[in-house]
Design a protein around this motif. Sequence first.
Motif, PDB file in Angstrom:
ATOM      1  N   ASP A   1      98.204  64.323  25.563  1.00 54.73           N
ATOM      2  CA  ASP A   1      97.425  63.156  25.988  1.00 54.73           C
ATOM      3  C   ASP A   1      98.292  62.253  26.863  1.00 54.73           C
ATOM      4  O   ASP A   1      99.341  61.782  26.422  1.00 54.73           O
ATOM      5  CB  ASP A   1      96.941  62.383  24.751  1.00 54.73           C
ATOM      6  N   ARG A   2      97.862  62.003  28.080  1.00 52.64           N
ATOM      7  CA  ARG A   2      98.603  61.133  28.987  1.00 52.64           C
ATOM      8  C   ARG A   2      98.034  59.718  29.029  1.00 52.64           C
ATOM      9  O   ARG A   2      98.523  58.872  29.779  1.00 52.64           O
ATOM     10  CB  ARG A   2      98.565  61.708  30.414  1.00 52.64           C
ATOM     11  N   THR A   3      96.998  59.457  28.236  1.00 54.34           N
ATOM     12  CA  THR A   3      96.307  58.168  28.365  1.00 54.34           C
ATOM     13  C   THR A   3      96.598  57.191  27.242  1.00 54.34           C
ATOM     14  O   THR A   3      96.494  55.976  27.450  1.00 54.34           O
ATOM     15  CB  THR A   3      94.779  58.389  28.430  1.00 54.34           C
ATOM     16  N   VAL A   4      96.941  57.669  26.031  1.00 52.07           N
ATOM     17  CA  VAL A   4      97.177  56.734  24.932  1.00 52.07           C
ATOM     18  C   VAL A   4      98.408  55.891  25.233  1.00 52.07           C
ATOM     19  O   VAL A   4      99.386  56.363  25.831  1.00 52.07           O
ATOM     20  CB  VAL A   4      97.350  57.466  23.577  1.00 52.07           C
ATOM     21  N   SER A   5      98.377  54.644  24.813  1.00 48.67           N
ATOM     22  CA  SER A   5      99.522  53.750  25.024  1.00 48.67           C
ATOM     23  C   SER A   5     100.526  53.946  23.888  1.00 48.67           C
ATOM     24  O   SER A   5     100.153  54.058  22.716  1.00 48.67           O
ATOM     25  CB  SER A   5      99.064  52.297  25.083  1.00 48.67           C
TER      26      SER A   5
ATOM     27  N   GLU B   1     108.883  57.733  32.736  1.00 48.51           N
ATOM     28  CA  GLU B   1     108.127  58.931  33.115  1.00 48.51           C
ATOM     29  C   GLU B   1     107.119  59.326  32.044  1.00 48.51           C
ATOM     30  O   GLU B   1     106.045  59.868  32.345  1.00 48.51           O
ATOM     31  CB  GLU B   1     109.092  60.090  33.380  1.00 48.51           C
ATOM     32  N   MET B   2     107.469  59.053  30.800  1.00 48.27           N
ATOM     33  CA  MET B   2     106.580  59.365  29.686  1.00 48.27           C
ATOM     34  C   MET B   2     105.575  58.249  29.413  1.00 48.27           C
ATOM     35  O   MET B   2     104.754  58.356  28.499  1.00 48.27           O
ATOM     36  CB  MET B   2     107.395  59.635  28.417  1.00 48.27           C
ATOM     37  N   GLY B   3     105.648  57.184  30.168  1.00 43.62           N
ATOM     38  CA  GLY B   3     104.718  56.077  29.976  1.00 43.62           C
ATOM     39  C   GLY B   3     104.905  55.368  28.651  1.00 43.62           C
ATOM     40  O   GLY B   3     103.935  54.953  28.005  1.00 43.62           O
ATOM     41  N   VAL B   4     106.155  55.212  28.243  1.00 46.91           N
ATOM     42  CA  VAL B   4     106.479  54.581  26.958  1.00 46.91           C
ATOM     43  C   VAL B   4     107.073  53.202  27.206  1.00 46.91           C
ATOM     44  O   VAL B   4     108.025  53.049  27.987  1.00 46.91           O
ATOM     45  CB  VAL B   4     107.482  55.447  26.165  1.00 46.91           C
ATOM     46  N   THR B   5     106.520  52.192  26.536  1.00 50.90           N
ATOM     47  CA  THR B   5     107.078  50.846  26.575  1.00 50.90           C
ATOM     48  C   THR B   5     108.186  50.761  25.539  1.00 50.90           C
ATOM     49  O   THR B   5     107.955  51.033  24.356  1.00 50.90           O
ATOM     50  CB  THR B   5     106.005  49.792  26.269  1.00 50.90           C
ATOM     51  N   THR B   6     109.397  50.437  25.955  1.00 49.81           N
ATOM     52  CA  THR B   6     110.536  50.448  25.043  1.00 49.81           C
ATOM     53  C   THR B   6     110.932  49.040  24.609  1.00 49.81           C
ATOM     54  O   THR B   6     110.880  48.093  25.395  1.00 49.81           O
ATOM     55  CB  THR B   6     111.751  51.127  25.687  1.00 49.81           C
ATOM     56  N   PHE B   7     111.341  48.955  23.356  1.00 48.10           N
ATOM     57  CA  PHE B   7     111.893  47.728  22.784  1.00 48.10           C
ATOM     58  C   PHE B   7     113.247  48.106  22.202  1.00 48.10           C
ATOM     59  O   PHE B   7     113.404  48.276  20.988  1.00 48.10           O
ATOM     60  CB  PHE B   7     110.947  47.147  21.724  1.00 48.10           C
ATOM     61  N   PHE B   8     114.243  48.282  23.084  1.00 49.19           N
ATOM     62  CA  PHE B   8     115.582  48.685  22.664  1.00 49.19           C
ATOM     63  C   PHE B   8     116.380  47.475  22.196  1.00 49.19           C
ATOM     64  O   PHE B   8     116.185  46.358  22.663  1.00 49.19           O
ATOM     65  CB  PHE B   8     116.319  49.366  23.816  1.00 49.19           C
ATOM     66  N   GLY B   9     117.293  47.722  21.268  1.00 52.35           N
ATOM     67  CA  GLY B   9     118.132  46.651  20.744  1.00 52.35           C
ATOM     68  C   GLY B   9     117.378  45.692  19.863  1.00 52.35           C
ATOM     69  O   GLY B   9     117.800  44.545  19.675  1.00 52.35           O
TER      70      GLY B   9
END
Length: 406
Positions: A26-30, A70-78
Amino acid sequence: MLQFDIVIVGNSAAGLQAIRTIRRHDRTVSVALVDREPCPAYSRVLTPYFIGGKTPRENLYLVDLPFYDEMGVTTFFGKNAVSLDPERRELGLEDGMTLRFGSLLLAMGSEARPFKTGSRRISTLRHMADAEKLASLLQPAKSVTALGAGLVSVPVLSHLPRDVERHLIVASGRIFSRLLDAESALLLEEHFEASGVILHKRDDITEVLEGERLQISLASGGTLATDALVVGKGVVPNTRLAAGAGLAVKDGILVDERCRTSHPAVYAAGDAAQGKDFVTGETTVQGNWITAVEQGEVAACNMLGLQHVYEGSMKNNITEVFGLEVAAIGFCSDEAPRCVVHGSLASGRFRKVFLDERDRVIGAVVIGETNDSGLYYQMVRARLPFPGKRALQGENRYAGFMRQIA
């Protein structure tokens, strides 16, 4: 407050596999990813090589930062996840931010068991900051002591220069006591000692004093002077977030055959999860890379509604220590009904296969060249009968056997 279809807590094997699986289907789920470390995913298995100066820091990374875009992932690092409300489907971060989710995957791994601190020359090894500290600490060391004979402390000692004095303190009667049977462990102990390691079995540390060097007092009455102490007394699954949210927790976060926790919107995978062992049927925290990948994939599929079932985890640990490859697959215990042994360390090829009451393969220890370890893994997974001792004599014989039954 931000809203996502799927939120993943943890950026290692299980979390990475979940991302890849989600995007394969699935490329659409957030998707959002939360992790306490401020960097892309890296291999903890390779950190002893980095500490020993055998590979640069950049070689530890499994992916780079553009991977997440590229994977459409919102990151919250640290950022640490500090609160979870499964009913409201809300995850709270330490900076006050709240993430709402449709499904949540807890893949936070585990932490090193704590040890009395107070000295900069004492360190565990679990995170990148630990690896960087140890790399700096051990570089000038002439003597290094490790506490605990597991898959953290032993590889660290293994990758130090040969002229470094190395001590290994083991509380139990043998090394790798949770990984190997007694016979296999004894063979490795002999190899360690031949490599210059000084073993202190059935011993422990009672006191550490600072000075020009660390002065270590042992339970046996002896003392050691060392430049650094590496602590590898095992790990503790990260369950605090789940327990605080009222999820079912024992040693790890309890999961069913779909890697689902006691709340239907929350899943768990990897070193934090406790699920069924494929061989014994008992619940366990397996704590290896392959299990984390498998559980991450199963959890991701089920979060997408694909209804995948996981048959159970298996021990599958492969490492290199003091120039010797070692693999432990499945049930490698003295409690196995029967075992078959072939080869020796002197020949460079030792195999020990563990069988159940029906002579099916349930585990194997492979020491020396380990290219055929995957075949043993497949035999256990397929619940195959032992094909005979001749099969232990080489990779080609096993490969031919597997082709016949495919």
